[in-house]
Motif scaffolding. Structure first.
Motif, PDB file in Angstrom:
ATOM      1  N   UNK A   3       0.846  -1.204   0.000  1.00 15.97           N
ATOM      2  CA  UNK A   3       0.000   0.000   0.000  1.00 15.97           C
ATOM      3  C   UNK A   3       0.877   1.249   0.000  1.00 15.97           C
ATOM      4  N   UNK A   4       1.044   1.824  -1.170  1.00 18.19           N
ATOM      5  CA  UNK A   4       1.962   2.964  -1.328  1.00 18.19           C
ATOM      6  C   UNK A   4       1.463   4.215  -0.591  1.00 18.19           C
ATOM      7  N   UNK A   5       0.140   4.326  -0.432  1.00 13.25           N
ATOM      8  CA  UNK A   5      -0.411   5.537   0.190  1.00 13.25           C
ATOM      9  C   UNK A   5      -0.323   5.522   1.706  1.00 13.25           C
ATOM     10  N   UNK A   6      -0.152   4.356   2.266  1.00 12.93           N
ATOM     11  CA  UNK A   6      -0.243   4.229   3.720  1.00 12.93           C
ATOM     12  C   UNK A   6       0.680   5.232   4.413  1.00 12.93           C
ATOM     13  N   UNK A   7       0.110   5.977   5.342  1.00 10.82           N
ATOM     14  CA  UNK A   7       0.820   6.976   6.152  1.00 10.82           C
ATOM     15  C   UNK A   7       1.304   8.176   5.334  1.00 10.82           C
ATOM     16  N   UNK A   8       0.825   8.313   4.135  1.00  8.51           N
ATOM     17  CA  UNK A   8       1.206   9.504   3.351  1.00  8.51           C
ATOM     18  C   UNK A   8       0.156  10.583   3.499  1.00  8.51           C
ATOM     19  N   UNK A   9       0.641  11.808   3.547  1.00  5.66           N
ATOM     20  CA  UNK A   9      -0.284  12.941   3.538  1.00  5.66           C
ATOM     21  C   UNK A   9      -0.813  13.089   2.124  1.00  5.66           C
ATOM     22  N   UNK A  10      -2.100  13.257   2.017  1.00  3.50           N
ATOM     23  CA  UNK A  10      -2.653  13.430   0.682  1.00  3.50           C
ATOM     24  C   UNK A  10      -3.943  14.224   0.734  1.00  3.50           C
ATOM     25  N   UNK A  11      -4.396  14.577  -0.444  1.00  2.00           N
ATOM     26  CA  UNK A  11      -5.681  15.258  -0.578  1.00  2.00           C
ATOM     27  C   UNK A  11      -6.524  14.377  -1.478  1.00  2.00           C
ATOM     28  N   UNK A  12      -7.748  14.120  -1.065  1.00  2.00           N
ATOM     29  CA  UNK A  12      -8.603  13.229  -1.833  1.00  2.00           C
ATOM     30  C   UNK A  12      -9.791  14.008  -2.355  1.00  2.00           C
ATOM     31  N   UNK A  13     -10.040  13.828  -3.626  1.00  2.00           N
ATOM     32  CA  UNK A  13     -11.241  14.407  -4.237  1.00  2.00           C
ATOM     33  C   UNK A  13     -12.229  13.275  -4.441  1.00  2.00           C
TER      34      UNK A  13
END
Ligand code: BTN
Length: 274
Positions: free
Chosen positions: A216-226
């Protein structure tokens, strides 16, 4: 113009049919989109397991109506027809197929970091190396067929990508630093994708969930979701993938959310998007 072919990667159509145990294989030197061709065949009654593979696509499709750049001989472009008895959770299909292509890539580029970016991207060394476009056809509530389209960048050098993709795209060969065979990749992709997509249920079991978690590349990453193209982005941190394929997302304000669809932008990267 769609052009049929009788060879791919030095193999004849009959050799490939036998190699993949796949009587319903359709090879094209060029096609508009393997997904479109697979859908046309499925609409005409093509059986489960039908495979469309092309050396180039003139109108390769990405998610959200985007284009999938598909130069001749550079990538793996294929679509597989599934005919599940039911499809209780269509959102799981790209994740399961994505896991399949990640496992295939791991075998061919063992030194690279291979991951899945929810919901449908193959990430290699923090760049996009491939994606899945899954399209279901319905008769009311009854699923008629599902076309699973897979695109993987294999031989591209940086100059082969359109300028806007150069900062974010990579091919398996560039990641490996040595040649990678599209035939070997196709063998592995078919094996793993069919294994994972053979049972499409409401949610995945613990074994599969662990396989998602590990990649899971997104895990614990800061992101913005639309959550939709018009919606204001939600800022926060991705915290995992749920058994039903939802993205677990902790917004900066408010409670943990389970997002069943959406587009994720990475805040820590200077580039806007994959
Ligand atoms: C994405 O946007 O990440 C999904 C890309 C999927 C591309 C593949 S290439 C083979 C198949 N045929 C298409 O037109 N699209 C998919």
């Amino acid at each position: 113009m769609n052009r049929k072919s009788s060879r791919w990667e030095g193999q004849t159509l009959d050799e490939l049919k036998e190699r993949w145990d796949r009587p319903n294989l359709h090879l094209f030197s060029q096609v508009d989109s393997t997904n479109e061709q697979a859908r046309r065949l499925a609409d005409e009654g093509a059986p489960a397991g039908t495979l469309v593979l092309a050396d180039a696509q003139s109108k390769g499709k990405g998610v959200e109506g985007r284009r999938w750049h598909s130069p001749k001989g550079m990538g793996l472009y294929l679509s597989l027809v599934l005919r599940p008895d039911s499809l209780p959770n269509p959102k799981l299909v790209p994740l399961l197929a994505g896991l399949g292509i990640a496992r295939a890539a791991e075998k061919l580029v063992p030194e690279a970091e291979v991951a899945i970016k929810w919901p449908n991207d193959l990430i290699v060394n923090d760049r996009k190396a491939g994606g899945v476009l899954s399209e279901a056809s319905w008769d009311g509530n009854v699923v008629r067929h599902v076309v699973v389209g897979i695109g993987v960048n294999v031989h591209q050098e940086e100059k082969d990508f359109p300028p806007e993709l150069r900062p974010v795209a990579i091919s398996l060969e560039a990641a490996a630093g040595e040649s990678v065979s599209r035939l070997d990749l196709a063998d592995l992709v078919l094996q793993h994708v069919e294994e994972h997509c053979s049972r499409l249920e409401t949610s995945v079991d613990r074994v599969l969930l662990r396989q998602f978690d590990e990649r899971d590349w997104l895990r614990d990453r800061r992101c913005a979701v639309r959550t939709s193209p018009e919606a204001e982005p939600l800022h926060g941190t991705a915290v995992g993938i749920a058994p039903d394929g939802a993205l677990l997302f902790r917004p900066d304000k408010g409670a943990l959310r389970r997002l069943s669809s959406g587009r994720v932008l990475i805040e820590e990267l200077t580039m806007p998007d994959f």
